[in-house]
Write a protein that holds these residues in place. Structure first.
Motif, PDB file in Angstrom:
ATOM      1  N   UNK A 141       0.861  -0.688  -0.048  1.00 30.99           N
ATOM      2  CA  UNK A 141       0.073   0.366  -0.555  1.00 30.99           C
ATOM      3  C   UNK A 141       0.946   1.453   0.094  1.00 30.99           C
ATOM      4  N   UNK A 180       2.326   2.117  -3.851  1.00 28.24           N
ATOM      5  CA  UNK A 180       1.508   2.433  -4.394  1.00 28.24           C
ATOM      6  C   UNK A 180       1.010   3.286  -4.443  1.00 28.24           C
ATOM      7  N   UNK A 181       0.796   3.917  -3.177  1.00 29.99           N
ATOM      8  CA  UNK A 181       1.022   5.026  -3.077  1.00 29.99           C
ATOM      9  C   UNK A 181       1.548   6.334  -3.329  1.00 29.99           C
ATOM     10  N   UNK A 196      -1.220  -1.745  -5.943  1.00 31.86           N
ATOM     11  CA  UNK A 196      -1.009  -3.165  -4.894  1.00 31.86           C
ATOM     12  C   UNK A 196      -2.014  -4.347  -5.647  1.00 31.86           C
TER      13      UNK A 196
END
Lengths: 407, 407
Positions: free
Chosen positions: B312, B315-316, B327
């Motif tokens: 996460x 991905x962020x 993700x």
């Protein structure tokens, strides 16, 4: 030729502001139902996949051609005020507008939902994105594989202990496009009754879960995430179930064999076919759970039988005996199979540059919808026709717009 | 509660002669658009998956509940003459009849297309099979995996040199069902204009190729079958592209990262993000082909960065930097994610036996269609209501039919 009196969506106008695969797959389905689909493309190369996926970087790619059949192409430079004006005038005439630009792009061009609704109050405006409005990721870029990763699909695809695999089909593209097509058709039906349009939005991530509901049943039952399915299915427990190697042993020389858990009919037929009738009724194999516990033993019985046959022979013998079985066909084998041509699943179409091509049309046979498969348009092929027919513009006006780089 | 004045298919009656997944997914989509969907089931257990996929073999399974929301259930014993008569009377009142029985089954019960058309000339009659009428395999049994094997999907799914893998989603089931739903909606629209119905037929094998058109572009370009895609896509050649391992190293702790071939923007953003700005503009990496040739080198640069982060976090950071990344979420993580509940992708529904359940509804947001998610019906829950409303039968007649084992 298409008999226009015999098409499901006769008279429906779709303005197609889509590119790549997800949006084009959606509007192509509408075109195959007989809607008039006008694809708006930038004059500088058009839909990126025309060239980006082309063998020589110039000729329209097979990818483009496969997803844009039966459409018309109009060029429109959205970076020029006159180009935007033309696009908006077209949107004002459309029953349906479909777009899959990145987040916020069409708003910046004055072609967002509110802009279009201001000039076309009963428009059906359909938007396809990677992540939904309101999602923590709404501004993030997404392509098919990002949709499949974040929508749970890759977590359930692959070998049992292997890495997460992306399914071969672009499910986040075409799969999401199909859900949007269903919603557009529902909205069109509704509009005939109410006269009202509506806004439709779908995100790839959300759409993926629709295709994985089966696997969610595992989450509900067991409270945990299912693992990867390998060649079986997630809530399995059947034996035999899976791919079995066939002669001559190539990458796709396998036959899929599936024996139901619900009763013993498939199992008994299988024993008979492979020459082990003495096991019919043998208590060790007479219920599904016991068969699954002896999966290795059962597989070992079957493999010698499948390896003596080609995948097609194995499929045909099993199929005729009433056992669910299917050869693992590759795409070249399918493209070369005369049955598909005979039934019109593959059709020959003349493309103005590439010549004769064997392409796929709409796979559902509809006795009342007689849309003939047509080649995808060349870039801007229909600019003059559409601007005349939809907007009443003269050839001179179009020439003038072209001179300004607007269309 | 659903506001019936605000549903896309208000007033449309669908007789649902389907079971398992492919047919039910199709009719459920119609129900979510507001059609009145009446599912006909045998009184002896109903749709097989009610029990076969149940944890205790008795309570309706999550599988059944997920694919039969917003429907009504009527029992009808097709093996009894009175039961067949009731089914045929219902078919006479329906706008749409949908079925996915095995080949020829409904003909034997006097409920095939010609039988129904004789009592309902404008019916839309939709059939979903494993293999098409006229195919060499038309009489063969098929389930989802057989459709995926024979439709080319398994040949393009899996690790590069691994066995053919079945994608986690049941694409031959729900995927085919969605194409049939599109066709039914097209036929409904057409019927409003012409008053005429039609026959629709689709085969899983044929439908699979619709989802694999992207891969067919490879057959056209190269004249050969594409291999398996692993985590990339078939016509790939991008670097980086694929899953990268993240902390803490579990089965699904991966982030998918994709850098476009079309230009260098994603690549430059990536270099900046991972702390290698000195490589921006470095000629060794400045075009897609060179990057692909140095894929291993690029992957080795990225892995230490991804392994220091959770999927996460990765991905962020990537997403905010404008790099397409996602993700690999598993289905439990998605089911537990509050964002989906907030946006109504997951919704809580009261099931009469199981109590509160978190289920999936139609993932496309439609501003004009306000169908509330409803629990799947218990077996025969609506027999009396529907036989009264559709056929005008009295409670006594229904009781009598029930006594005879007809309903």
């Amino acid at each position: 030729m298409t008999d226009k009196s015999k098409t499901a969506l006769a008279g429906v106008k779709v303005l197609d502001l889509t590119q790549f695969e997800a949006g084009p797959a959606c509007t192509e389905a509408l075109a195959w139902l007989g809607a008039e689909v006008v694809k708006v493309e930038n004059p500088d190369g058009g839909d990126q996949v025309r060239r980006a996926a082309s063998e020589d970087g110039v000729t329209d790619s097979p990818f483009f051609i496969l997803y844009n059949a039966n459409k018309q192409s109009v060029t429109c430079n959205l970076k020029s005020p006159e180009g935007r004006r033309v696009a908006k005038d077209l949107a004002a005439k459309a029953d349906v507008v479909v777009e899959n630009f990145g987040p916020g792009v069409l708003d910046r061009f004055g072609l967002g939902y509110e802009d279009v609704r201001a000039v076309n109050p009963s428009v059906i405006y359909a938007e396809l994105k990677g992540f939904a409005e309101g999602s923590p990721y709404e501004d993030f870029l997404a392509f098919d594989m990002i949709g499949q990763a974040t929508g749970g699909i890759m977590s359930i695809t692959g070998e049992t202990d292997g890495i997460p695999i992306k399914p071969g089909p672009n499910l986040a593209d075409t799969g999401t496009g199909m859900l949007l097509a269903i919603s557009i058709l529902g909205a069109l039906y509704q509009k005939l009754a109410t006269g009202e349009g509506q806004r439709l939005t779908v995100a790839m991530q959300d759409a993926m879960m629709h295709y994985a509901r089966f696997a969610f049943s595992d989450v509900i039952s067991k409270g945990q995430a299912p693992g990867r399915a390998a060649e079986g299915f997630l809530t399995g427990g059947n034996a035999p179930m899976g791919v079995f190697p066939c002669a001559p042993g190539g990458l796709n020389d396998y036959v899929y064999i599936f024996v139901s858990r619900g009763n013993n009919r498939h199992w008994h037929r299988l024993l008979d076919l492979i020459g082990r009738p003495e096991l019919i009724g043998d208590a060790r194999f007479e219920n599904a759970a016991d068969r699954f516990a002896r999966k290795d033993e059962i597989d070992a019985m079957l493999v010698p039988w499948t390896m003596e046959r080609t995948k097609v022979q194995a499929m045909e013998e099993m199929g005729r005996a009433g056992i669910p079985a299917g050869a693992v066909f590759d795409l070249k084998e399918l493209a070369d199979e005369p049955d598909f041509e005979r039934r019109g699943i593959f059709q020959w179409v003349d493309h103005p540059v590439r010549g004769r091509m064997k392409l796929l049309g709409w796979p559902v046979k509809m006795s009342g919808n007689a849309v003939a498969l047509e080649a995808a348009p060349l870039l801007g092929e229909h600019t003059e026709t559409v601007l005349r027919n939809w907007l009443g513009l003269s050839a001179e006006t179009v020439r003038d717009l072209r001179g300004k780089g607007a269309v």
